[in-house]
Design a protein around this motif. Structure first.
Motif, short mmCIF file in Angstrom:
data_model
loop_
_atom_site.label_atom_id
_atom_site.label_comp_id
_atom_site.label_asym_id
_atom_site.label_seq_id
_atom_site.Cartn_x
_atom_site.Cartn_y
_atom_site.Cartn_z
N VAL A 1 7.99 -14.56 10.58
CA VAL A 1 8.30 -12.85 10.13
C VAL A 1 6.80 -12.42 10.32
CG1 VAL A 1 6.99 -12.95 7.14
CG2 VAL A 1 8.77 -14.45 8.30
N LEU A 2 5.67 -13.14 10.58
CA LEU A 2 4.67 -12.54 10.70
C LEU A 2 4.39 -11.97 12.20
CD1 LEU A 2 1.96 -15.04 9.11
CD2 LEU A 2 2.62 -12.56 8.94
N ASN A 3 3.80 -11.06 12.62
CA ASN A 3 4.01 -10.29 14.63
C ASN A 3 3.00 -11.47 14.79
OD1 ASN A 3 5.98 -8.63 13.87
ND2 ASN A 3 4.33 -7.22 12.61
N VAL A 4 2.66 -12.31 15.30
CA VAL A 4 1.44 -12.74 16.38
C VAL A 4 1.34 -12.34 17.84
CG1 VAL A 4 0.58 -15.27 16.86
CG2 VAL A 4 1.17 -15.24 14.55
N ILE A 5 0.11 -11.73 18.41
CA ILE A 5 0.36 -11.19 19.45
C ILE A 5 -1.02 -11.89 20.01
CG2 ILE A 5 0.16 -9.21 20.85
CD1 ILE A 5 2.49 -8.05 18.98
N PRO A 6 -0.86 -12.90 21.16
CA PRO A 6 -2.19 -12.65 22.11
C PRO A 6 -3.53 -12.11 21.64
CG PRO A 6 -0.06 -13.12 23.12
CD PRO A 6 0.20 -12.13 22.22
N THR A 7 -3.19 -11.12 22.31
CA THR A 7 -4.69 -9.83 22.43
C THR A 7 -4.12 -8.45 21.72
OG1 THR A 7 -3.61 -8.80 24.19
CG2 THR A 7 -4.45 -10.77 24.91
#
Length: 128
Positions: free
Chosen positions: A99-105
């Motif tokens: 659901v959530l947009n989790v992006i490293p940087t």
């Protein structure tokens, strides 16, 4: 609550400078997200690189940010970046990784937002 807000033309980077995202901080974070939304900001990058721990109330603030950006008026993008292993675990336990947009940087999050903006522009042209 310690934080910084870096506003750009297409997005805002909201950096939380506390090591805990808990019931003490969550109401203030929610207020700030609502204020950004009221200003018409539709793309928010929430930088949690300083946050080592979050509880369920912190997760509710994250979900509020997601809802505000995705709403029918804004049709924007909400991105989490710099999450710690414990915050990542909380997201997975809650089954929100899809659901959530989790992006490293932050740089990758900015690129992601620009790609989303291009897609929205293209969809808008198709509907005309």
């Amino acid at each position: 609550m310690k934080f910084s807000v870096d506003k750009h033309e297409k997005y805002v980077v909201f950096k939380l400078n506390d090591d805990k995202l808990n019931s003490i901080i969550t109401p203030m974070l929610k207020s700030e997200l609502i204020l950004l939304n009221a200003e018409g900001i539709r793309n928010i990058i929430l930088d949690l690189s300083e946050v080592k721990y979050s509880d369920s109330s912190g997760l509710s603030a994250i979900l509020l940010g997601h809802r505000l950006c995705k709403g029918p008026e804004q049709q924007g993008t909400f991105v989490l970046t710099g999450i710690s292993p414990s915050v990542e675990k909380l997201i997975k336990i809650s089954q929100l990784e899809n659901v959530l947009n989790v992006i490293p940087t932050i740089d990758e999050a900015i690129d992601y937002i620009f790609m989303e903006e291009i897609e929205r522009d293209l969809k808008g042209e198709e509907e005309e």
